[in-house]
Design a protein around this motif. Structure first.
Motif, PDB file in Angstrom:
ATOM      1  N   GLY A  23      11.569  -5.478  12.174  1.00  0.00           N
ATOM      2  CA  GLY A  23      10.211  -5.435  12.706  1.00  0.00           C
ATOM      3  C   GLY A  23       9.592  -4.053  12.643  1.00  0.00           C
ATOM      4  O   GLY A  23       8.494  -3.845  13.175  1.00  0.00           O
ATOM      5  N   LEU A  24      10.275  -3.080  12.004  1.00  0.00           N
ATOM      6  CA  LEU A  24       9.751  -1.720  11.930  1.00  0.00           C
ATOM      7  C   LEU A  24       8.758  -1.588  10.787  1.00  0.00           C
ATOM      8  O   LEU A  24       8.958  -2.111   9.687  1.00  0.00           O
ATOM      9  N   THR A  25       7.679  -0.870  11.048  1.00  0.00           N
ATOM     10  CA  THR A  25       6.643  -0.623  10.047  1.00  0.00           C
ATOM     11  C   THR A  25       6.568   0.870   9.758  1.00  0.00           C
ATOM     12  O   THR A  25       6.559   1.686  10.673  1.00  0.00           O
ATOM     13  N   LYS A  26       6.505   1.220   8.491  1.00  0.00           N
ATOM     14  CA  LYS A  26       6.311   2.608   8.088  1.00  0.00           C
ATOM     15  C   LYS A  26       4.987   2.714   7.354  1.00  0.00           C
ATOM     16  O   LYS A  26       4.602   1.824   6.586  1.00  0.00           O
ATOM     17  N   THR A  27       4.315   3.832   7.584  1.00  0.00           N
ATOM     18  CA  THR A  27       3.014   4.065   6.947  1.00  0.00           C
ATOM     19  C   THR A  27       3.071   5.360   6.145  1.00  0.00           C
ATOM     20  O   THR A  27       3.488   6.406   6.666  1.00  0.00           O
ATOM     21  N   VAL A  28       2.650   5.285   4.896  1.00  0.00           N
ATOM     22  CA  VAL A  28       2.615   6.474   4.028  1.00  0.00           C
ATOM     23  C   VAL A  28       1.200   6.629   3.492  1.00  0.00           C
ATOM     24  O   VAL A  28       0.603   5.666   2.993  1.00  0.00           O
ATOM     25  N   ASN A  29       0.680   7.846   3.591  1.00  0.00           N
ATOM     26  CA  ASN A  29      -0.665   8.128   3.092  1.00  0.00           C
ATOM     27  C   ASN A  29      -0.587   8.615   1.643  1.00  0.00           C
ATOM     28  O   ASN A  29       0.170   9.528   1.316  1.00  0.00           O
ATOM     29  N   ILE A  30      -1.377   7.989   0.757  1.00  0.00           N
ATOM     30  CA  ILE A  30      -1.415   8.362  -0.662  1.00  0.00           C
ATOM     31  C   ILE A  30      -2.755   9.037  -0.945  1.00  0.00           C
ATOM     32  O   ILE A  30      -3.799   8.380  -0.907  1.00  0.00           O
ATOM     33  N   PRO A  31      -2.762  10.339  -1.194  1.00  0.00           N
ATOM     34  CA  PRO A  31      -4.030  11.017  -1.489  1.00  0.00           C
ATOM     35  C   PRO A  31      -4.528  10.655  -2.889  1.00  0.00           C
ATOM     36  O   PRO A  31      -3.741  10.480  -3.827  1.00  0.00           O
ATOM     37  N   VAL A  32      -5.854  10.558  -3.022  1.00  0.00           N
ATOM     38  CA  VAL A  32      -6.502  10.334  -4.321  1.00  0.00           C
ATOM     39  C   VAL A  32      -7.483  11.486  -4.510  1.00  0.00           C
ATOM     40  O   VAL A  32      -8.598  11.466  -3.986  1.00  0.00           O
ATOM     41  N   LYS A  33      -7.023  12.497  -5.211  1.00  0.00           N
ATOM     42  CA  LYS A  33      -7.841  13.691  -5.411  1.00  0.00           C
ATOM     43  C   LYS A  33      -8.689  13.524  -6.669  1.00  0.00           C
ATOM     44  O   LYS A  33      -8.182  13.399  -7.779  1.00  0.00           O
ATOM     45  N   LEU A  34      -9.969  13.530  -6.480  1.00  0.00           N
ATOM     46  CA  LEU A  34     -10.909  13.419  -7.605  1.00  0.00           C
ATOM     47  C   LEU A  34     -12.048  14.408  -7.380  1.00  0.00           C
ATOM     48  O   LEU A  34     -13.179  14.045  -7.075  1.00  0.00           O
ATOM     49  N   ASN A  35     -11.709  15.675  -7.506  1.00  0.00           N
ATOM     50  CA  ASN A  35     -12.663  16.755  -7.270  1.00  0.00           C
ATOM     51  C   ASN A  35     -13.067  17.476  -8.548  1.00  0.00           C
ATOM     52  O   ASN A  35     -13.753  18.488  -8.504  1.00  0.00           O
ATOM     53  N   GLY A  36     -12.589  16.964  -9.679  1.00  0.00           N
ATOM     54  CA  GLY A  36     -12.901  17.631 -10.936  1.00  0.00           C
ATOM     55  C   GLY A  36     -12.026  18.830 -11.205  1.00  0.00           C
ATOM     56  O   GLY A  36     -12.356  19.656 -12.068  1.00  0.00           O
ATOM     57  N   LEU A  37     -10.902  18.932 -10.495  1.00  0.00           N
ATOM     58  CA  LEU A  37      -9.973  20.052 -10.675  1.00  0.00           C
ATOM     59  C   LEU A  37      -8.757  19.608 -11.486  1.00  0.00           C
ATOM     60  O   LEU A  37      -8.602  18.431 -11.816  1.00  0.00           O
ATOM     61  N   SER A  38      -7.890  20.560 -11.770  1.00  0.00           N
ATOM     62  CA  SER A  38      -6.737  20.277 -12.627  1.00  0.00           C
ATOM     63  C   SER A  38      -5.713  19.361 -11.968  1.00  0.00           C
ATOM     64  O   SER A  38      -4.888  18.753 -12.645  1.00  0.00           O
ATOM     65  N   ASP A  39      -5.728  19.282 -10.634  1.00  0.00           N
ATOM     66  CA  ASP A  39      -4.738  18.450  -9.950  1.00  0.00           C
ATOM     67  C   ASP A  39      -5.290  17.085  -9.555  1.00  0.00           C
ATOM     68  O   ASP A  39      -4.768  16.427  -8.650  1.00  0.00           O
ATOM     69  N   ASP A  40      -6.347  16.629 -10.237  1.00  0.00           N
ATOM     70  CA  ASP A  40      -6.915  15.318  -9.924  1.00  0.00           C
ATOM     71  C   ASP A  40      -5.871  14.223 -10.151  1.00  0.00           C
ATOM     72  O   ASP A  40      -5.010  14.326 -11.039  1.00  0.00           O
ATOM     73  N   THR A  41      -5.983  13.163  -9.349  1.00  0.00           N
ATOM     74  CA  THR A  41      -4.983  12.088  -9.343  1.00  0.00           C
ATOM     75  C   THR A  41      -5.164  11.144 -10.524  1.00  0.00           C
ATOM     76  O   THR A  41      -6.274  10.677 -10.809  1.00  0.00           O
ATOM     77  N   SER A  42      -4.045  10.842 -11.177  1.00  0.00           N
ATOM     78  CA  SER A  42      -4.033   9.888 -12.286  1.00  0.00           C
ATOM     79  C   SER A  42      -3.291   8.627 -11.862  1.00  0.00           C
ATOM     80  O   SER A  42      -2.704   8.565 -10.767  1.00  0.00           O
ATOM     81  N   LEU A  43      -3.297   7.635 -12.731  1.00  0.00           N
ATOM     82  CA  LEU A  43      -2.550   6.406 -12.441  1.00  0.00           C
ATOM     83  C   LEU A  43      -1.059   6.719 -12.340  1.00  0.00           C
ATOM     84  O   LEU A  43      -0.355   6.158 -11.489  1.00  0.00           O
ATOM     85  N   GLN A  44      -0.578   7.611 -13.180  1.00  0.00           N
ATOM     86  CA  GLN A  44       0.839   7.981 -13.124  1.00  0.00           C
ATOM     87  C   GLN A  44       1.181   8.641 -11.801  1.00  0.00           C
ATOM     88  O   GLN A  44       2.256   8.397 -11.227  1.00  0.00           O
ATOM     89  N   ASP A  45       0.244   9.446 -11.271  1.00  0.00           N
ATOM     90  CA  ASP A  45       0.479  10.097  -9.984  1.00  0.00           C
ATOM     91  C   ASP A  45       0.619   9.066  -8.869  1.00  0.00           C
ATOM     92  O   ASP A  45       1.475   9.187  -7.981  1.00  0.00           O
ATOM     93  N   ILE A  46      -0.248   8.037  -8.902  1.00  0.00           N
ATOM     94  CA  ILE A  46      -0.176   6.991  -7.874  1.00  0.00           C
ATOM     95  C   ILE A  46       1.143   6.230  -7.994  1.00  0.00           C
ATOM     96  O   ILE A  46       1.807   5.929  -6.994  1.00  0.00           O
ATOM     97  N   ALA A  47       1.540   5.909  -9.223  1.00  0.00           N
ATOM     98  CA  ALA A  47       2.809   5.199  -9.426  1.00  0.00           C
ATOM     99  C   ALA A  47       3.979   6.022  -8.903  1.00  0.00           C
ATOM    100  O   ALA A  47       4.877   5.491  -8.227  1.00  0.00           O
ATOM    101  N   ASP A  48       3.956   7.314  -9.166  1.00  0.00           N
ATOM    102  CA  ASP A  48       5.037   8.187  -8.696  1.00  0.00           C
ATOM    103  C   ASP A  48       5.062   8.259  -7.174  1.00  0.00           C
ATOM    104  O   ASP A  48       6.140   8.226  -6.550  1.00  0.00           O
ATOM    105  N   ALA A  49       3.858   8.354  -6.560  1.00  0.00           N
ATOM    106  CA  ALA A  49       3.791   8.476  -5.101  1.00  0.00           C
ATOM    107  C   ALA A  49       4.311   7.203  -4.428  1.00  0.00           C
ATOM    108  O   ALA A  49       5.037   7.265  -3.424  1.00  0.00           O
ATOM    109  N   ILE A  50       3.951   6.037  -4.969  1.00  0.00           N
ATOM    110  CA  ILE A  50       4.430   4.775  -4.379  1.00  0.00           C
ATOM    111  C   ILE A  50       5.927   4.603  -4.642  1.00  0.00           C
ATOM    112  O   ILE A  50       6.673   4.105  -3.793  1.00  0.00           O
ATOM    113  N   ASN A  51       6.356   5.041  -5.792  1.00  0.00           N
ATOM    114  CA  ASN A  51       7.773   4.923  -6.149  1.00  0.00           C
ATOM    115  C   ASN A  51       8.655   5.751  -5.218  1.00  0.00           C
ATOM    116  O   ASN A  51       9.843   5.443  -5.034  1.00  0.00           O
TER     117      ASN A  51
END
Length: 567
Positions: free
Chosen positions: A362-390
């Motif tokens: 019955g335990l729930t864990k919550t993880v926040n996934i940032p989506v950075k889209l500011n036009g900078l070099s560290d903007d989030t890609s699909l691969q970044d989201i896959a890695d973060a969820i993985n």
């Protein structure tokens, strides 16, 4: 002057009266013939004859039989015919669209939308009842089906208009060939100084062909000295003497629709029409039905994306064991920022949460996934989201060969869901969404929701925790949408319907104005070129008396000749 000369003079009078009676009879016979132009006989004094020191007349002669016609009025009438055909075509298409929308019926889109959102209110009262959630899913299917059906039927009108445009090309070519052939026949009959008469029957046929052509395109007809009519469309000639140019068709893809275009033979540019049925068909297809389909697509896209943004930020009574994104990213763009990866819906800077629930503990864990889209070099890609969820305990994520994000739990005891998406990335990728598709023709309901209505995302703070998200979903109709500058989905649909009904009202008024104007010109034409039975009856009596008088004169001359012979 001798009695024989008088006899010749009387013969001319008899012939003139006989021709007058024949022309009058022809007028009476054609009193109900469409486009018939009344005929009249042109009488002139016969050449004089010298008798001693006198110049004596030889009576009357028939110079010709011509049509009673005002060519300027005929040209105005053809123009009004073109305008009326254009106006009535657009009016008819608007009537069809109004019938399709059916805003006064019980099966219109607004009723389906209200029923769907209203059914979500019932979840607030019975959140644990899967049947209530299933009803919302079914109402959502009905809404999606109604939108798709409306688009399909409107597209049928678009297809029918294309067929009519293509048929117009055949009709135009046939009429142009007929007019060219009639030009040859008319000029042949009227050629030379032998007669000043019009080729009456042939001219009537040509007049009828010109009228039929004017209903299709806004032509200009110019009669030449030899009796032929040159036909022009804008700056291009269509008929010169016995030569007719042909119209060709080709199909061009525009805005996702196939449109038939008409070109003059030997050119690749579309013919330019400003009025006529063809103009009405093109305007109806491109501007009326085409805009309606575009606006309906726009409404459907807004509904899908914005509803999914709210829905994907919630959780159902149960979570997911596995999930594959509806939309894909091309292999070459999986490392590109999400807002530049070619997705139909564009995410923005923000974040979303991933909830994992262990059904045993019955335990729930919550993880926040940032989506950075500011036009900078560290903007989030699909691969970044896959890695973060993985990297989340109990979950695995990867990108398939065809560019879809795939998520799966590592254990049968672990369920997952999403929440609090401020970036719109979940809706853009099609993760945990309610609606599928990107347009009015492709809108549908996610299979996972149809299969298991318990996944209807009514909760906002965890799997099966509350119904806070259902509150937001139930009020979606009046929710200001960021992607539409604060417009609500109700505003968007009302504008869609309002544009059709208001434009239909204008089209009806314009068509009615054209009808009244054409009726006025028809009245003027009838006064000049139409057959009046009363007038023809008077003419018939006049010619009859003329014939009787000439006959009596012949009888007198015959008696005098008999006296002369018996002397």
């Amino acid at each position: 002057m001798t009695l024989y000369t008088s006899l010749q003079q009387t013969k001319n009078a008899l012939l003139a009266a006989q021709i007058g009676i024949q022309v009058t009879g022809n007028n009476i016979a054609n009193v109900n013939t469409p486009d018939y132009l009344r005929e009249r006989v042109i009488y002139t004094p016969a050449p004089t004859q010298k008798y001693g020191g006198l110049l004596l007349g030889m009576g009357v002669q028939v110079e010709g039989v011509v049509q009673q016609v005002d060519h300027f009025l005929e040209e105005r009438l053809r123009n009004s015919t073109s305008d009326l055909a254009n106006g009535e075509t657009q009016e008819n298409v608007y009537l069809q669209l109004e019938a399709l929308i059916g805003e006064l019926s019980d099966t219109d889109i607004s009723s389906s939308l209200n029923d769907f959102l209203g059914s979500i209110n019932d979840i607030l009262n019975q959140p644990e009842d899967v049947g209530v959630r299933n009803l919302s899913v079914l109402r959502g299917q009905t809404l999606a089906g109604d939108i798709s059906r409306l688009y399909s039927r409107a597209k049928e009108i678009h297809t029918d208009l294309n067929k009519q445009i293509k048929q117009s090309a055949s009709d135009i070519n046939s009429l142009l060939n007929d007019i060219a052939d009639l030009n040859v026949k008319i000029t042949t009959l009227e050629a030379g100084p032998v007669t000043k008469s019009d080729a009456i029957g042939l001219r009537d046929q040509r007049q009828r062909k010109l009228t039929e052509l004017a209903k299709i395109i806004d032509i200009k007809g110019v009669e030449q000295e030899n009796g032929s009519v040159s036909v022009f469309l804008g700056g291009e000639y269509l008929v010169i003497d016995g030569i007719a140019r042909q119209v060709e068709t080709k199909t061009v893809a525009e805005n996702g629709l196939n449109n038939v275009k008409l070109t003059l033979a030997g050119t690749d540019s579309p013919i330019q029409v400003n009025s006529g049925k063809l103009k009405g068909l093109i305007t109806s297809r491109d501007d009326i039905v085409g805009d309606f389909l575009g606006n309906l697509d726009d409404f459907a896209r807004s509904l899908i994306f914005e509803f999914n943004r709210v829905f994907s930020s919630g959780q159902g009574e149960t979570g997911y064991q596995s999930m594959t994104s509806e939309f894909f990213v091309d292999e070459s763009a999986i490392n590109e920022p999400l807002d530049q990866a070619g997705l139909t819906y564009t995410p923005v800077n923000g974040s979303f949460k991933v909830y994992t629930l262990n059904t045993e503990t019955g335990l729930t864990k919550t993880v926040n996934i940032p989506v950075k889209l500011n036009g900078l070099s560290d903007d989030t890609s699909l691969q970044d989201i896959a890695d973060a969820i993985n990297n989340i305990d109990g979950l695995s994520a990867s990108i398939s060969l065809d560019g879809h994000l795939q998520i799966a739990s590592d254990s049968e005891n672990v369920e997952f869901a999403f929440g609090d998406d401020t970036s719109g990335a979940l809706a853009a990728l099609g993760l945990g969404t309610f609606f599928t598709g990107t347009s009015a023709s492709t809108i549908g309901i996610h299979d996972a929701i149809k299969t298991d209505p318990s996944k209807f995302a009514a909760s906002k703070n965890g799997i099966g925790v509350d119904t806070d998200n259902a509150v937001d979903l139930a009020g979606f109709l009046d929710r200001p949408l960021d992607s539409r500058n604060g417009q609500t989905i109700d505003n968007i649909y009302s504008q869609l319907v309002g544009d059709v009904t208001q434009s239909a009202s204008v089209a009806k008024s314009v068509a009615e104005g054209y009808r009244v104007f054409k009726e006025t010109l028809d009245g003027q034409k009838q006064g000049l070129s139409g057959v009046s039975l009363d007038e023809e009856a008077v003419n018939l009596i006049t010619f009859q008396r003329q014939f009787q008088a000439a006959s009596r004169l012949i009888s007198v001359i015959d008696e005098l000749l008999e006296v002369l012979v018996n002397l």
